[in-house]
Design an enzyme around this catalytic site. Structure first.
Site, PDB file in Angstrom:
ATOM      1  N   SER A  92       4.634  56.923  26.269  1.00  0.00           N
ATOM      2  CA  SER A  92       4.177  56.841  24.796  1.00  0.00           C
ATOM      3  C   SER A  92       2.663  57.304  24.685  1.00  0.00           C
ATOM      4  O   SER A  92       2.508  58.305  25.105  1.00  0.00           O
ATOM      5  CB  SER A  92       4.618  55.656  24.246  1.00  0.00           C
ATOM      6  OG  SER A  92       4.188  55.786  22.887  1.00  0.00           O
ATOM      7  N   HIS A 132       8.775  59.984  21.928  1.00  0.00           N
ATOM      8  CA  HIS A 132       9.812  59.272  21.002  1.00  0.00           C
ATOM      9  C   HIS A 132      10.512  60.381  19.837  1.00  0.00           C
ATOM     10  O   HIS A 132      10.750  60.001  18.836  1.00  0.00           O
ATOM     11  CB  HIS A 132       9.256  58.112  19.955  1.00  0.00           C
ATOM     12  CG  HIS A 132       8.653  57.122  21.129  1.00  0.00           C
ATOM     13  ND1 HIS A 132       9.030  56.679  22.210  1.00  0.00           N
ATOM     14  CD2 HIS A 132       7.360  56.891  21.168  1.00  0.00           C
ATOM     15  CE1 HIS A 132       8.207  55.646  22.871  1.00  0.00           C
ATOM     16  NE2 HIS A 132       7.147  55.976  21.943  1.00  0.00           N
TER      17      HIS A 132
END
Length: 395
Positions: free
Chosen positions: A125, A160
């Protein structure tokens, strides 16, 4: 020494506790038989629970886990400490805050030295987009925006991509408006392996996870799907769910309704019930707060079961047990029911209540459940979905 970066859109020890494929791949990138791997949790504010989770996971592997916490550093010489590592693993969180702190403490320059030295740089991330020229970030509350990053890798990155529904339209709009460079997006469970600045390999911990190349030309934004190399095996297994499974659970749930339940329901009912949009918050809450198991076949989620226990009331609620058409009548449902019963007995619970589909009523009766109400209906998107209220007593 080759310069290596492994950028994960989601997954790893913090999102998929029972799926070590990406973390094992990270360790495999070092030539050392027992690599020193250092966790940087700056983006999370060096959250203690995050650091502990890192140690809890990596203690199981042949490596030497360490960490550097800027908020409570154990050394003054960051350069000496980081440049003595074999792998540096950056956690998720607020990317903007992380980069500001890194610059203030000089970690941006130290990480550049580590990269040139051949120390493997990895992350999830925030720990993925930080290595690129630019990234799509949620660092500013309520919006997804462009963030200038370290620039070790050319172009932009968005993690994501399947796990957060706002990511795809935000990345495409930023690219359409010429606010971000063309780049690559990744689903949760996908890792991008760069060697000397070039994308060497795309791998995944789930076979249905993908990567996407985004470019722009005179006709608009183009998104090309890339199928990663799946790191897992071909066995069928039932295991506890992790957060990275949430979208795949939703997909298997909808497929099961459409494929298995369709003969017993109207077209309108199947459409309202079996074509619902993915709700990340709801799915994540279920995995975090309830007992959720998944059926995985050749790395793909083909079913799930979800149980909520109420020990003080001596009761549990089965919120669902769904298996896709190709995997029903193979004993998987019975195995899931045994896990459910075992969990209830552990909590000294003797009663399980639930609303069965019309399709599954006979299966639950074979498992020992009794009918409480034949005419129980759930209202989904304004459409009544008939069901059967049932109860299973455990001896």
């Amino acid at each position: 020494m080759n310069k290596q970066i492994f950028a994960m859109g989601g997954g790893g020890f913090s999102m998929e506790k029972n799926n070590p494929l990406l973390d094992k791949y990270v360790l495999s990138l070092s030539s050392k038989p027992k690599p020193r791997i250092c966790f940087l949790g700056t983006a999370s504010g060096d959250a203690q629970g995050y650091i502990e989770k890192f140690y809890e996971s990596f203690k199981n592997y042949n490596c030497e886990p360490t960490h550097l916490a800027l908020f409570k550093a154990h050394t003054q010489d960051f350069a000496a400490f980081l440049l003595s590592q074999d792998i540096i693993y950056v956690g998720g969180g607020n990317t903007r805050n992380m980069l500001v702190l890194w610059k203030e403490w000089g970690l941006d320059k130290i990480l550049s030295q580590a990269y040139e030295k051949g120390i493997v740089l990895a992350g999830i991330s925030a720990g993925s987009i930080c290595w690129f020229e630019q990234g799509v970030t949620d660092s500013i509350p309520g919006t997804l925006s462009k963030l200038n990053c370290l620039g070790f890798i050319r172009g932009s990155n968005c993690p994501h991509y399947n796990g957060e529904t706002e990511r795809r339209p935000a990345f495409q709009k930023l690219l359409m408006d010429n606010k971000i460079l063309p780049g690559i997006a990744t689903d949760d469970g996908v890792g991008l392996h760069y060697v000397d600045g070039h994308l060497e390999k795309i791998v995944s911990s789930h076979p249905d996870a993908k990567a996407y190349r985004l470019t722009k030309d005179a006709s608009g934004v183009s998104e090309k799907q890339v199928i990663p190399t799946y790191l897992g095996g071909k066995d069928t297994l039932i295991r506890k769910a992790s957060l990275v499974d949430s979208y795949s659970i939703h997909e298997a749930h909808m497929r099961s309704i459409q494929e298995v339940c369709a003969p017993d329901y109207s077209e309108e009912q199947i459409q309202a019930w079996g074509q619902r949009q993915y709700n990340q918050e709801q799915r994540h809450s279920s995995i975090l707060n309830n007992e959720v198991w998944v059926l995985e076949a050749q790395g793909r989620i083909e079913g799930y079961a979800e149980l909520k226990t109420f020990p003080n009331e001596n009761m549990a609620t089965l919120y669902g047990l769904y298996i896709t058409a190709n995997h029903i009548k193979k004993g998987h449902g019975k195995k899931m029911m045994e896990l459910i019963k075992e969990k209830c007995r552990e909590n000294k619970i003797s009663t399980i209540r639930f609303i069965s589909t019309i399709t599954s009523k006979k299966f639950y009766q074979e498992m020992g459940a009794e009918v409480l109400d034949h005419n129980k209906a759930l209202n989904i998107n304004g459409v009544d979905i008939p069901g059967v209220a049932m109860e299973l007593k455990l001896s």
